[in-house]
Design a protein around this motif. Structure first.
Motif, mmCIF file in Angstrom:
data_model
loop_
_atom_site.group_PDB
_atom_site.id
_atom_site.type_symbol
_atom_site.label_atom_id
_atom_site.label_comp_id
_atom_site.label_asym_id
_atom_site.label_seq_id
_atom_site.Cartn_x
_atom_site.Cartn_y
_atom_site.Cartn_z
ATOM 1 N N GLN A 48 42.711 4.400 -21.720
ATOM 2 C CA GLN A 48 42.327 3.543 -22.838
ATOM 3 C C GLN A 48 41.672 4.449 -23.879
ATOM 4 O O GLN A 48 41.428 5.619 -23.594
ATOM 5 C CB GLN A 48 41.382 2.436 -22.398
ATOM 6 C CG GLN A 48 40.115 2.910 -21.715
ATOM 7 C CD GLN A 48 39.288 1.752 -21.188
ATOM 8 O OE1 GLN A 48 38.587 1.089 -21.943
ATOM 9 N NE2 GLN A 48 39.401 1.499 -19.879
ATOM 10 N N PRO A 49 41.415 3.937 -25.085
ATOM 11 C CA PRO A 49 40.807 4.813 -26.097
ATOM 12 C C PRO A 49 39.542 5.493 -25.577
ATOM 13 O O PRO A 49 38.549 4.841 -25.268
ATOM 14 C CB PRO A 49 40.526 3.858 -27.251
ATOM 15 C CG PRO A 49 41.568 2.801 -27.118
ATOM 16 C CD PRO A 49 41.735 2.603 -25.636
ATOM 17 N N ALA A 50 39.590 6.790 -25.485
ATOM 18 C CA ALA A 50 38.485 7.540 -24.885
ATOM 19 C C ALA A 50 37.210 7.439 -25.713
ATOM 20 O O ALA A 50 36.103 7.505 -25.168
ATOM 21 C CB ALA A 50 38.879 8.999 -24.698
ATOM 22 N N LYS A 51 37.352 7.306 -27.027
ATOM 23 C CA LYS A 51 36.163 7.205 -27.886
ATOM 24 C C LYS A 51 35.339 5.980 -27.503
ATOM 25 O O LYS A 51 34.102 6.033 -27.480
ATOM 26 C CB LYS A 51 36.596 7.128 -29.346
ATOM 27 C CG LYS A 51 35.452 6.989 -30.346
ATOM 28 C CD LYS A 51 34.564 8.229 -30.363
ATOM 29 C CE LYS A 51 33.649 8.256 -31.575
ATOM 30 N NZ LYS A 51 32.734 7.106 -31.648
ATOM 31 N N GLU A 52 36.002 4.874 -27.202
ATOM 32 C CA GLU A 52 35.277 3.666 -26.820
ATOM 33 C C GLU A 52 34.556 3.858 -25.489
ATOM 34 O O GLU A 52 33.415 3.403 -25.313
ATOM 35 C CB GLU A 52 36.247 2.491 -26.742
ATOM 36 C CG GLU A 52 36.888 2.130 -28.080
ATOM 37 C CD GLU A 52 37.905 1.017 -27.965
ATOM 38 O OE1 GLU A 52 37.983 0.394 -26.873
ATOM 39 O OE2 GLU A 52 38.623 0.754 -28.956
ATOM 40 N N VAL A 53 35.217 4.526 -24.551
ATOM 41 C CA VAL A 53 34.581 4.801 -23.262
ATOM 42 C C VAL A 53 33.397 5.746 -23.447
ATOM 43 O O VAL A 53 32.322 5.545 -22.864
ATOM 44 C CB VAL A 53 35.604 5.394 -22.279
ATOM 45 C CG1 VAL A 53 34.927 5.774 -20.964
ATOM 46 C CG2 VAL A 53 36.739 4.415 -22.021
ATOM 47 N N ALA A 54 33.579 6.764 -24.271
ATOM 48 C CA ALA A 54 32.489 7.714 -24.529
ATOM 49 C C ALA A 54 31.297 7.015 -25.166
ATOM 50 O O ALA A 54 30.141 7.301 -24.825
ATOM 51 C CB ALA A 54 32.982 8.845 -25.423
ATOM 52 N N ASP A 55 31.552 6.097 -26.101
ATOM 53 C CA ASP A 55 30.459 5.366 -26.742
ATOM 54 C C ASP A 55 29.709 4.492 -25.732
ATOM 55 O O ASP A 55 28.471 4.389 -25.777
ATOM 56 C CB ASP A 55 30.997 4.495 -27.879
ATOM 57 C CG ASP A 55 31.431 5.313 -29.090
ATOM 58 O OD1 ASP A 55 31.043 6.500 -29.177
ATOM 59 O OD2 ASP A 55 32.156 4.769 -29.947
ATOM 60 N N ALA A 56 30.460 3.877 -24.828
ATOM 61 C CA ALA A 56 29.814 3.048 -23.803
ATOM 62 C C ALA A 56 28.979 3.895 -22.861
ATOM 63 O O ALA A 56 27.869 3.498 -22.458
ATOM 64 C CB ALA A 56 30.877 2.268 -23.028
#
Length: 365
Positions: A312-320
């Motif tokens: 999934q979009p890694a940026k969203e996971v990184a932000d979480a």
């Protein structure tokens, strides 16, 4: 005023480092933050390096010995090379800068893989060079592709080995194939920032290429395994026919006396280095097991970080993860939009990361 800026500078995209711990604490109001975004040593510097640096601080009003006699001769002795084969810089980044300043004219071509260490493109662009990018194949440098990319305008090939961000390596046979095919006058830079973490038995002994007369520059750093990232000191080796020209573009006193003293002590502390290596190797096994339990694909690594496909979009996971106090590197800038690059920490840190990642991936969006 803006019109006076070089056109090459307008084309540059600034390097974006991992967020500092203090910034995340300040912005998110967190007290405990773990940084796993910059491929750093998880247990810090050697105590002997700290002691050596502290002693030299008392003489901080003096300029360093610009020949760096002690460190240069220590490295020459350890690696069994003449002292004039040894390169020193403010991190290996500065030696990369010296290489393009010395060998690359505007319009020349510089070849490297994509993705790979971003400074190859930044520094080559700064010199108004043409960047020729060769895609990795199955996350590994494509030797045939690199060779096919060479033209009569090619001056330098950069190979990060292990690669950043994948952690994969080219083995001795592949490197020799490349070196035997490159045309005369072309420089091959083997950037081995993560070499101390490699477990593969057929990882290249790159100084052999230098001794055999290949046009190779081998780069190493004290920033990773030796834990001196904050002091900025890198080193490298090449034949004196190459180093004599690189020395001409080096700024005087380019490595601080504190950094040089710490590096000299660190390179001798083999017991501490082995402790660091074992920590990474244990953490790597824990990381692999945890990712496999979550059904996530990863790239087997020879470095101190792992590239993970989170699907999934890694940026969203990184932000979480960031909101949970864990800093990681989303790899969209590397052309890998569903991948994270994550440092391998101590077992405790790895377990915290895996637990937080599982929580993020299983929680409702």
């Amino acid at each position: 005023m803006v019109g006076r800026v070089r056109k090459a500078v307008h084309r540059l995209q600034p390097y974006v480092p991992g967020k500092p711990i203090e910034e995340v604490q300040r912005d998110l109001g967190l007290t405990e933050v773990i940084k796993l975004a910059s491929n750093e040593n998880p247990i810090g510097p050697s105590p002997k390096a700290i002691e050596a640096a502290t002693k030299v601080l008392r003489e901080a009003h003096r300029y360093p010995d610009d020949s760096y006699y002690r460190l240069r001769h220590k490295l020459a002795s350890i690696y069994n090379v003449p002292p004039d084969w040894v390169l020193l810089g403010r991190g290996s980044d500065e030696i990369l800068l010296h290489i393009v300043q010395t060998f690359v004219e505007p319009g020349d071509e510089v070849v490297f893989s994509t993705p790979s260490f971003v400074m190859y493109e930044i520094l080559s662009t700064l010199m108004d060079a043409v960047c020729v990018k060769v895609p990795l194949q199955d996350y590994i440098h494509d030797v045939a592709g690199l060779l096919e990319a060479i033209t009569d305008r090619t001056k330098v090939i950069f190979i990060d080995n292990p690669n950043n961000p994948t952690g994969t390596i080219l083995r001795d046979k592949a490197i020799r194939t490349l070196l035997d095919e490159v045309p005369e006058g072309l420089i091959v830079v083997l950037d081995e920032a993560y070499a101390e973490f490699v477990e593969a038995s057929d990882y290249p002994k790159s100084l052999e290429y230098v001794r055999e007369g290949y046009p190779v520059i081998v780069l190493r750093t004290f920033s990773k395994a030796y834990g001196l990232a904050g002091l900025r000191v890198g080193y490298g080796f090449a034949h004196s026919e190459i180093t004599q020209h690189l020395f001409k573009v080096r700024e005087p006193f380019n490595v601080s006396s504190v950094a040089a003293a710490a590096a000299e002590a660190a390179i001798e502390d083999n017991e501490f280095l082995e402790k660091v290596r074992k920590t990474i190797w244990i953490g790597k096994s824990l990381m692999y097991r945890g990712l496999e339990q979550m059904g996530l694909q990863y790239v087997p690594t020879e470095a101190n970080f792992v590239l993970i496909n989170v699907n999934q979009p890694a940026k969203e996971v990184a932000d979480a993860l960031l909101r949970r106090g864990i800093i990681v590197r989303p790899c969209e800038p590397f052309g890998l939009p569903t991948h994270l690059r994550v440092d391998i920490g101590t077992p405790k840190v790895v377990e915290r990361f895996l637990s937080s990642l599982k929580e993020v991936l299983t929680s409702p969006s």
